[in-house]
Motif scaffolding. Structure first.
Motif, PDB file in Angstrom:
ATOM      1  N   MET B 130      25.977   9.951 -30.368  1.00 15.26           N
ATOM      2  CA  MET B 130      24.523   9.862 -30.326  1.00 15.26           C
ATOM      3  C   MET B 130      24.039   9.744 -28.879  1.00 15.26           C
ATOM      4  O   MET B 130      23.140  10.474 -28.454  1.00 15.26           O
ATOM      5  N   PHE B 131      24.657   8.847 -28.102  1.00 18.07           N
ATOM      6  CA  PHE B 131      24.292   8.701 -26.694  1.00 18.07           C
ATOM      7  C   PHE B 131      24.500  10.027 -25.960  1.00 18.07           C
ATOM      8  O   PHE B 131      23.652  10.468 -25.189  1.00 18.07           O
ATOM      9  N   LEU B 132      25.642  10.657 -26.236  1.00 16.79           N
ATOM     10  CA  LEU B 132      26.002  11.893 -25.542  1.00 16.79           C
ATOM     11  C   LEU B 132      24.988  13.005 -25.858  1.00 16.79           C
ATOM     12  O   LEU B 132      24.462  13.655 -24.949  1.00 16.79           O
ATOM     13  N   ARG B 134      21.927  12.789 -27.117  1.00  7.65           N
ATOM     14  CA  ARG B 134      20.581  12.482 -26.617  1.00  7.65           C
ATOM     15  C   ARG B 134      20.542  12.667 -25.102  1.00  7.65           C
ATOM     16  O   ARG B 134      19.585  13.208 -24.551  1.00  7.65           O
ATOM     17  N   GLY B 135      21.619  12.227 -24.430  1.00  2.47           N
ATOM     18  CA  GLY B 135      21.682  12.359 -22.983  1.00  2.47           C
ATOM     19  C   GLY B 135      21.659  13.822 -22.565  1.00  2.47           C
ATOM     20  O   GLY B 135      20.903  14.217 -21.671  1.00  2.47           O
ATOM     21  N   ILE B 136      22.470  14.668 -23.232  1.00 10.25           N
ATOM     22  CA  ILE B 136      22.501  16.093 -22.888  1.00 10.25           C
ATOM     23  C   ILE B 136      21.124  16.713 -23.131  1.00 10.25           C
ATOM     24  O   ILE B 136      20.625  17.490 -22.318  1.00 10.25           O
ATOM     25  N   LEU B 138      18.247  15.275 -22.947  1.00 14.33           N
ATOM     26  CA  LEU B 138      17.317  14.849 -21.898  1.00 14.33           C
ATOM     27  C   LEU B 138      17.625  15.538 -20.575  1.00 14.33           C
ATOM     28  O   LEU B 138      16.727  15.855 -19.796  1.00 14.33           O
ATOM     29  N   VAL B 139      18.933  15.783 -20.324  1.00 10.77           N
ATOM     30  CA  VAL B 139      19.322  16.399 -19.052  1.00 10.77           C
ATOM     31  C   VAL B 139      18.984  17.891 -19.044  1.00 10.77           C
ATOM     32  O   VAL B 139      18.651  18.456 -18.017  1.00 10.77           O
ATOM     33  N   LYS B 144      11.214  17.533 -20.934  1.00 10.69           N
ATOM     34  CA  LYS B 144      11.493  16.930 -22.230  1.00 10.69           C
ATOM     35  C   LYS B 144      10.977  17.736 -23.431  1.00 10.69           C
ATOM     36  O   LYS B 144      11.389  17.538 -24.544  1.00 10.69           O
TER      37      LYS B 144
END
Lengths: 333, 319
Positions: B130-132, B134-136, B138-139, B144
């Motif tokens: 989930m972190f990964l 969401r992070g990708i 956003l990056v 956004k």
């Protein structure tokens, strides 16, 4: 080397690597200054900012040790902020009774989770999911969905921004909570009871242990610590923000516990490990904010990706299956 | 001879879910004129289509005794990836959509492989995923949000209508029908139930536990990626911050639908009802006007409580 120390090796190494990385990239990181009656500097800042997650992870460690999990701590933080804001501003209650009532309410929220898990035997993920969803709703209901500023209460502001022993008072609060928990679990039989209930509830019950009472207690404690964290957060931003207070913090707290070496399956737990885990998570965040590569700072979005990688690496390092695969023994199944 | 309407105990929870849905839907239909109209009904299905697809994948995961916290983030990542493919890389739709779907499958497969090979708890692995994701997401985009409006090959998908069903609504309906079939009548479906009932027994029976586990998470990734595409069609944009904590709604829909989080027991039809119940609860404040959205959260929490306690009592009765 005793198991507890050996278990701390990886988390401590991870923290050391992070700090070393900072020292190389940014010599300012370790400098401390004395200004306005308190020490300031990145290290103090990390400790100060880590307190909410640290408090949550203390309660979470005990909950996870009983093979449970508490997803509601973020929502309880939001509730605590909203309750204190309503009492201080709308009701006009003095600070001390406000704190007392807020903490009692958080205690009750924790006990509610505990009752669902211990008396009704509901799975911890679902039982605490209820309060995770509804709790934030209640927090928003109390504040009408608005951010309520809490101003003109120096006693309340002290909680998140005050100075004690030349350091932010939050550090003392976190330390006191950690000491209280450590003494409660290591100098009484409570720690043993918790580990026993997590390792094998049936055997524990046959051995005469009141497993239900143990479960009820750990969730109640988790709620109480979440309440303290919520008060600190609200005091820090001098407002109750029901929408954002404690959002995703339950996940950070669970991560801190797991990074610290406590298995999600319950049993043995490592309080010191969880504290180091909380510090790792905060140091990571601060590092990403402060690191500059070629004069350019890293966008904050990378925080999530780095966090994901750290979680995976730490979990894999602790996984027995990986060790078996590496040593060529293979895994059954 | 007397015939009596008898409900099998395993269907009781499903019947309760259906009763709650009918009650809620009926009350809303009586209170708000036009609520039960054909147009509003298709609209209800369409707005909940991304959640619905994610909940289909989540049902398989939970039936097998696991959990997938990454679906909300994969929805966001997929919507952004689709927008990127179409707007910035100028890929045609027939290429862009498979790319996104394959991305979802790869993400899910990776989670499944890590869970299976390293025996790590699904909760943690999918949390990292989930972190990964969401992070990708956003990056990938600085702003956004990327609009896909006015794209020559994408617009037909947005404008598509069949009996007032737009594409998201139609895909959700087809998806749930296929999923019911897969869960009930295929070897894969039976393996999922078997693993959730008892992984040990499934292993001893010689079922392909490892392969099935990886496939379950791959399927959940595929469903979430599909949800992301439906979101992009519905809003004509990709958005990195959409579907925050949607995994919780998906889990709630599955649980309200009568599937036990311990695995092995539950049904896809229940999940459909669960999604529709959540959909009705979410839309009521809009009709009510002065009622605020936090009542939705409290209502969902209350419903979860009622259903979980009910399931618990049923389980106790059986033992």
């Amino acid at each position: 080397m005793p198991e507890s120390l050996r278990k701390l090796t990886w988390p401590l190494a991870a923290l050391a690597v992070l700090l070393l990385f900072n020292a190389l990239l940014n010599p300012e990181f370790f400098s401390l200054h004395f200004a306005e009656g308190r020490l300031t500097g990145s290290l103090v800042d990390v400790l100060d900012r880590a307190t909410p997650v640290l408090l949550l992870s203390l309660g979470m460690t005990l909950v996870i040790a009983t093979a449970g999990v508490d997803l509601s701590v973020g929502a309880v933080m939001a509730m605590a902020g909203s309750i204190s804001a309503v009492l201080l501003t709308d009701v006009g209650m003095p600070v001390l009774p406000t704190l007392l009532i807020t903490l009692l309410a958080s205690l009750a929220a924790g006990a509610w989770n505990g009752l669902l898990v211990s008396m009704l035997g509901i799975q911890p993920i679902v039982a605490t999911l209820i309060l995770m969803v509804a709790g934030r709703g209640i927090a928003q209901l109390l504040t009408d969905g608005q951010i309520i500023p809490i101003e003109g209460h120096p006693g309340f502001a002290y909680l998140g921004g005050g100075t004690l022993f030349f350091l932010p008072v939050t550090i003392t609060i976190a330390l006191a909570a950690a000491l209280f928990t450590a003494i409660a679990v290591r100098y009484t039989a409570l720690g043993l009871f918790i580990e026993s209930a997590g390792e094998n509830p049936t055997a524990s019950r046959y051995a005469g242990l009141n497993v239900r009472a143990v479960r009820l207690l750990v969730y109640t404690l988790s709620g109480l610590f979440a309440g303290v964290a919520g008060l600190i957060y609200a005091s820090d931003i001098t407002a109750a923000d029901a929408n954002n207070a404690g959002l995703y913090l339950e996940l950070d707290a669970i991560l801190a516990v797991v990074i610290g070496g406590t298995a999600l399956s319950g049993g043995r737990f490592f309080l010191a490990g969880s504290i180091i885990g909380a510090l790792i998570i905060q140091t990571l965040g601060t590092t990403i904010l402060m690191t500059q590569i070629g004069g350019q700072s890293i966008p904050a979005e990378w925080n999530l990706i780095v966090k994901a990688i750290v979680v995976l690496v730490v979990c894999l390092l602790q996984s027995a299956a990986l060790r078996q695969i590496l040593t060529g023994k293979g895994v059954r199944g | 001879m007397r015939t009596r309407l008898r409900i099998k105990p395993q269907h009781l929870s499903l019947v309760a879910t259906a009763a709650v849905f009918l009650l809620l839907y009926g009350a809303a239909a009586l209170r708000y004129p036009g609520f039960a109209s054909w147009f509003q009904t298709t609209e209800l299905i369409a707005t909940n289509a991304p959640l619905g697809l994610a909940a289909i994948g989540m049902t398989f995961v939970i039936l097998s005794g696991g959990i997938d916290l990454s679906v909300g983030a994969i929805i966001a990542l997929s919507s952004i990836l689709l927008a990127k493919c179409l707007v910035e890389w100028n890929l045609p739709v027939p290429l862009a959509i498979p790319t996104v779907l394959v991305g979802g499958i790869l993400f899910g497969t990776a989670s499944g492989v890590v869970i299976r090979w390293f025996r790590l708890p699904p909760f943690l692995v999918t949390l990292a995923a989930m972190f990964l994701a969401r992070g990708i997401a956003l990056v990938l985009t600085e702003e956004k949000r990327l609009s896909i409006a006015g794209h020559a090959t994408f617009d037909p998908l947005v404008d598509f209508l069949l009996f007032d069903f737009n594409l998201p609504a139609l895909i959700f309906v087809v998806g749930i029908v296929v999923a019911i079939g897969v869960a009930r009548y295929t070897r894969f479906g039976r393996n999922v139930y078997a693993i959730g009932g008892s992984e040990q027994s499934a292993l001893l029976m010689g079922l392909p536990v490892g392969r099935t586990t990886v496939m379950i998470y791959a399927l959940s990734g595929l469903c979430a990626a599909g949800g992301g595409i439906l979101y992009a069609i519905g809003s004509q944009s990709g958005d990195a911050s959409v579907a925050q904590l949607l995994e919780l709604d998906a889990i709630a829909a599955v649980v309200i639908g009568g599937t036990l989080l311990s695995g092995g027991v539950g049904s896809m039809g229940g999940t459909l009802l669960g999604v529709l119940i959540l959909g009705v609860i979410t839309v009521v404040p809009v009709y009510e006007g002065d009622l605020n959205s936090w009542w939705t959260k409290i209502a969902i929490g209350g419903l979860l409580l009622v259903f979980i306690v009910l399931q618990r009592l049923l389980q106790r009765q059986r033992h």
